[in-house]
Design a protein around this motif. Structure first.
Motif, PDB file in Angstrom:
ATOM      1  N   THR A  97     -12.105 115.908 146.904  1.00 41.96           N
ATOM      2  CA  THR A  97     -10.797 116.408 146.510  1.00 41.96           C
ATOM      3  C   THR A  97     -10.867 117.151 145.181  1.00 41.96           C
ATOM      4  O   THR A  97     -10.110 118.108 144.957  1.00 41.96           O
ATOM      5  CB  THR A  97      -9.782 115.253 146.430  1.00 41.96           C
ATOM      6  N   ILE A  98     -11.776 116.746 144.312  1.00 41.69           N
ATOM      7  CA  ILE A  98     -11.980 117.478 143.062  1.00 41.69           C
ATOM      8  C   ILE A  98     -12.319 118.932 143.361  1.00 41.69           C
ATOM      9  O   ILE A  98     -11.762 119.862 142.769  1.00 41.69           O
ATOM     10  CB  ILE A  98     -13.102 116.824 142.213  1.00 41.69           C
TER      11      ILE A  98
ATOM     12  N   ASP B  63      -6.923 110.007 139.591  1.00 42.45           N
ATOM     13  CA  ASP B  63      -7.367 108.754 140.205  1.00 42.45           C
ATOM     14  C   ASP B  63      -6.240 108.096 140.997  1.00 42.45           C
ATOM     15  O   ASP B  63      -6.510 107.319 141.926  1.00 42.45           O
ATOM     16  CB  ASP B  63      -7.903 107.792 139.148  1.00 42.45           C
ATOM     17  N   GLU B  64      -5.001 108.380 140.644  1.00 41.03           N
ATOM     18  CA  GLU B  64      -3.885 107.830 141.424  1.00 41.03           C
ATOM     19  C   GLU B  64      -3.885 108.400 142.839  1.00 41.03           C
ATOM     20  O   GLU B  64      -3.537 107.702 143.791  1.00 41.03           O
ATOM     21  CB  GLU B  64      -2.558 108.157 140.731  1.00 41.03           C
ATOM     22  N   VAL B  65      -4.293 109.658 142.967  1.00 39.77           N
ATOM     23  CA  VAL B  65      -4.378 110.281 144.286  1.00 39.77           C
ATOM     24  C   VAL B  65      -5.425 109.553 145.126  1.00 39.77           C
ATOM     25  O   VAL B  65      -5.204 109.264 146.305  1.00 39.77           O
ATOM     26  CB  VAL B  65      -4.734 111.783 144.156  1.00 39.77           C
ATOM     27  N   ARG B  66      -6.557 109.265 144.521  1.00 39.21           N
ATOM     28  CA  ARG B  66      -7.616 108.527 145.221  1.00 39.21           C
ATOM     29  C   ARG B  66      -7.137 107.163 145.668  1.00 39.21           C
ATOM     30  O   ARG B  66      -7.349 106.749 146.813  1.00 39.21           O
ATOM     31  CB  ARG B  66      -8.826 108.378 144.301  1.00 39.21           C
ATOM     32  N   ASP B  67      -6.454 106.438 144.773  1.00 37.98           N
ATOM     33  CA  ASP B  67      -5.977 105.091 145.105  1.00 37.98           C
ATOM     34  C   ASP B  67      -4.863 105.134 146.146  1.00 37.98           C
ATOM     35  O   ASP B  67      -4.774 104.236 147.002  1.00 37.98           O
ATOM     36  CB  ASP B  67      -5.498 104.379 143.834  1.00 37.98           C
ATOM     37  N   ASP B  68      -4.031 106.161 146.089  1.00 36.47           N
ATOM     38  CA  ASP B  68      -2.983 106.315 147.112  1.00 36.47           C
ATOM     39  C   ASP B  68      -3.601 106.552 148.482  1.00 36.47           C
ATOM     40  O   ASP B  68      -3.120 106.049 149.496  1.00 36.47           O
ATOM     41  CB  ASP B  68      -2.052 107.483 146.755  1.00 36.47           C
TER      42      ASP B  68
END
Length: 260
Positions: free
Chosen positions: A123-124, A22-27
């Motif tokens: 992305t998953i 989820d950090e990738v999504r928020d980034d």
């Protein structure tokens, strides 16, 4: 000698993806929003006013559309006139709506926020198939190393997702390295579809009939005498999309064999 190397490289499961996903999504959201000012500046530079809109959007668009429908169309004049009127009406709205959309908190930022979960879903699938070469490796980079004949490097990346069947020896699969990128791209294309189908709950029969069989036809076109390493028996070598009975995963099976 027969089969010298055989491995099934499986799709990663969602549960195996990094917990920081989820950090990738928020980034992604923060990075794209951070480019808002740059994007609108570039848009305003290219289309600063209504005159530029007319020259760069209206006129070019009408020219292309004219070629598309052809001047021999029975309603050509009527269609082009209506299009010209509508585009003249739209030019002031384009400038106003574009500038408003890129204000802080405007439609651009709202759209980014609304799209971040879709980005996460896409992305998953990417990570299930390719990984990210930082936190986890998927079947695509593993397949590349196998096809290049890099045994130690490939096997260092194998996990419980993979089934190493025979590991007597591993040679470069193809006569020339330049063949590998096209094959890897094909693997990525078809296995991405398989990953989406798995997430969508498709049955194995549907995946096999609608995806794997078509992908295997394309992959088989690479396994021929002109392309395969002459040290191998191309008639006994294969690259196939299939489900492995041991791991229970869909993936890519690569088989190398030498002449008996």
């Amino acid at each position: 000698m027969g089969v010298i190397y055989e491995v099934h490289l499986g799709l990663l499961a969602q549960s195996e993806l990094p917990s920081t996903f989820d950090e990738v999504r928020d980034d992604w959201e923060a990075t794209l929003k951070g480019k808002r000012s740059k994007i609108i500046t570039n848009l305003q530079r290219v289309i600063p006013d209504e005159s530029a809109y007319t020259a760069k959007i209206k006129d070019r668009s009408n020219e292309a559309y004219s070629e598309f429908i052809g001047t021999d169309h029975p309603r050509y004049d009527e269609i082009m006139l209506k299009r010209e009127i509508k585009m003249d009406l739209a030019k002031s709205r384009y400038i106003t709506n574009r500038d408003n959309a890129f204000t802080e908190g405007g439609d651009f930022e709202k759209g980014v926020t609304n799209a971040k979960d879709k980005y996460r879903s896409n992305t998953i699938v990417t990570w299930m198939v390719t990984g990210d070469r930082d936190k986890i490796y998927g079947l695509v980079p593993k397949a590349k190393y196998v096809l290049l004949g890099k045994k130690a490097l490939a096997e260092e990346l194998f996990t419980s997702a993979d089934h190493l069947i025979t590991s007597t020896d591993l040679k470069p699969f193809f006569k020339y390295r330049r063949f590998v990128p096209s094959v890897v791209a094909t693997i990525n294309k078809w296995m991405t579809m398989v990953a989406y189908a798995v997430l969508a709950g498709w049955s194995d029969d549907d995946i096999n009939t609608k995806i794997a069989s078509k992908g295997n036809t394309e992959l088989a076109s690479y396994v021929n005498e002109a392309m395969v390493n002459p040290e191998l028996d191309y008639t006994a070598c294969s690259i196939t999309i299939e489900k492995d009975a041991t791991t229970g995963r869909w993936g890519i099976k690569i088989t190398e064999a030498t002449p008996s």
